[in-house]
Write an enzyme that holds these catalytic residues in place. Sequence first.
Site, PDB file in Angstrom:
ATOM      1  N   LYS A   1      12.908   6.490  13.342  1.00 32.08           N
ATOM      2  CA  LYS A   1      13.315   7.061  12.056  1.00 32.08           C
ATOM      3  C   LYS A   1      14.678   7.739  12.161  1.00 32.08           C
ATOM      4  O   LYS A   1      15.477   7.679  11.218  1.00 32.08           O
ATOM      5  CB  LYS A   1      12.250   8.037  11.565  1.00 32.08           C
ATOM      6  CG  LYS A   1      10.941   7.364  11.158  1.00 32.08           C
ATOM      7  CD  LYS A   1      11.157   6.364  10.038  1.00 32.08           C
ATOM      8  CE  LYS A   1       9.892   5.697   9.576  1.00 32.08           C
ATOM      9  NZ  LYS A   1      10.107   4.679   8.530  1.00 32.08           N
TER      10      LYS A   1
ATOM     11  N   THR B   1      -1.021   9.121   2.283  1.00 31.54           N
ATOM     12  CA  THR B   1      -1.011   7.665   2.303  1.00 31.54           C
ATOM     13  C   THR B   1      -2.041   7.156   3.309  1.00 31.54           C
ATOM     14  O   THR B   1      -2.452   7.894   4.219  1.00 31.54           O
ATOM     15  CB  THR B   1       0.370   7.126   2.708  1.00 31.54           C
ATOM     16  OG1 THR B   1       0.618   7.486   4.083  1.00 31.54           O
ATOM     17  CG2 THR B   1       1.463   7.717   1.824  1.00 31.54           C
TER      18      THR B   1
ATOM     19  N   SER C   1       0.844  -1.194   0.000  1.00 32.95           N
ATOM     20  CA  SER C   1       0.000   0.000   0.000  1.00 32.95           C
ATOM     21  C   SER C   1       0.876   1.239   0.000  1.00 32.95           C
ATOM     22  O   SER C   1       2.093   1.160   0.190  1.00 32.95           O
ATOM     23  CB  SER C   1      -0.937   0.019   1.219  1.00 32.95           C
ATOM     24  OG  SER C   1      -0.196   0.159   2.415  1.00 32.95           O
TER      25      SER C   1
ATOM     26  N   TYR D   1       7.913   6.656  16.868  1.00 35.61           N
ATOM     27  CA  TYR D   1       8.140   6.585  15.415  1.00 35.61           C
ATOM     28  C   TYR D   1       9.307   7.485  15.017  1.00 35.61           C
ATOM     29  O   TYR D   1      10.191   7.080  14.254  1.00 35.61           O
ATOM     30  CB  TYR D   1       6.858   7.003  14.707  1.00 35.61           C
ATOM     31  CG  TYR D   1       6.871   6.924  13.209  1.00 35.61           C
ATOM     32  CD1 TYR D   1       6.706   5.710  12.544  1.00 35.61           C
ATOM     33  CD2 TYR D   1       6.999   8.075  12.440  1.00 35.61           C
ATOM     34  CE1 TYR D   1       6.683   5.648  11.168  1.00 35.61           C
ATOM     35  CE2 TYR D   1       6.971   8.028  11.060  1.00 35.61           C
ATOM     36  CZ  TYR D   1       6.813   6.813  10.426  1.00 35.61           C
ATOM     37  OH  TYR D   1       6.786   6.755   9.055  1.00 35.61           O
TER      38      TYR D   1
ATOM     39  N   SER E   1      11.363   9.489   7.517  1.00 35.19           N
ATOM     40  CA  SER E   1      10.262  10.440   7.642  1.00 35.19           C
ATOM     41  C   SER E   1      10.811  11.777   8.095  1.00 35.19           C
ATOM     42  O   SER E   1      11.793  11.840   8.850  1.00 35.19           O
ATOM     43  CB  SER E   1       9.250   9.936   8.673  1.00 35.19           C
ATOM     44  OG  SER E   1       8.370  10.962   9.084  1.00 35.19           O
TER      45      SER E   1
END
Length: 329
Positions: free
Chosen positions: A210, A241, A54, A206, A180
Site C-alpha cells: 500500500k 468489509t 464485493s 499488505y 489503506s
Amino acid sequence: MKRGPELIDAALEGLIAPSFTRIGFSARQRLFDWRRVDSYDLSGRVIAITGATSGLGRAAAERLAADGATVIVIGRNADKSELVAREIRELTGNPAVSVVVADMGDLDAVRRAADQILRAHDRLDVLIHNAGALSARRAESADGIEMTVASQVVGPFLMTSLLIERLAESGPGRVLTMSSGGMYSAELTVDHLQMNRDAYNGTKQYALAKRAQVTLSELWAQRVAAGSVVFHALHPGWADTPGVESSLPTFHRIVGPLLRDVDAGADTMVWLAADDSDPLASTGGFWLDRRVRSIHRLPNTRRSDTPARRAELWGWVGERAGVTVPVPR
C-alpha cells in the site's frame, strides 16, 4: 487562519481512531456540507473498477452505475463478476454494466483485460484500482512476484500504462488507487518490498504494498500532465468489509461498532470519480473524506521516502511489468 470546520477536521485527523471510524466520516459530512454522491449525472462516462464484486468496490460500482455511468466490473472470478454485474443492472436500471475477467496478479490476464477494454470502449474516463486482499500465507504469481505485490502494485501499474493513452484522449482522465491507512506503518522500500517466506507477515506485506501504491500514484502525477490524466490515491478509513472481517478478525471484533459501512468507505472514491471540481483541480493527492492528507505520520517512513528510492521503485515496477511507460502531454 483555519476556520472552525478546518480546525475540527485537523483535530480529528490528529487522532487516528476518531478520524478513521464512522465518527470522522459523519462529522466531516456535516462540517463541510458535502454534495451527495447520488446527485451526479455521469451519463456518457466510462469507468473501470477492479475488485468490484464485493465490499467497497461493489458499493462504488453500484453508486456510479446508479448515477448513469457505463461501468466495467473487473473481477477475477467470471461467474461472480457476471452475477454482480447483473445485480447492479437490476438494482440501478442501468444496462451499461459489463464484465472484464482478470486476476490483477496475472500480468498476461491484465494485458488481455486492457485489450478488451480498449476494443469495447472508445473512451475511458476513470480507472479505479480497488482490488486488494490481505493474505496470511505467502504465494507467488505466475510471473514469480509475491502475490500481494503482483496484484496491488505491478498489475495496476501495467494496466495504467496500457490504458493511459485512452484515458488522456478522454481527458482529463482519472486514475484512482484505493490504498489503506495501514500504509502509514510501512517504510518505502524496494529491496524488501517482497517479504521472503521465512519472515512473511501478511499484514506487514499488505502495508508495504500500500505504501508503494501511494508513492507510485504520486510519481505518475509528476510524469503526466494534469490536463491529460489526474492521479489520486485514497484510503477509506476503517470500513466494515468482508476482507476486514476475514483478514483481521480480532480488529473487526473490537472496533466493529465504530467501523464505517461500505457506502461511507466508498464515498471519497465515488466523489473523486464523479466530481469535476477539486478532484480535477490537483493531481497526486492522498485523500481521506474528500480532503488531501499527509502520506506520513511517522518519522521513519518519512526518512525512507527519498528521491533515489522513489526512482528505484518506478524502475523496479516498470521492469517487472515489462513496460516502458508512454507519458502523454
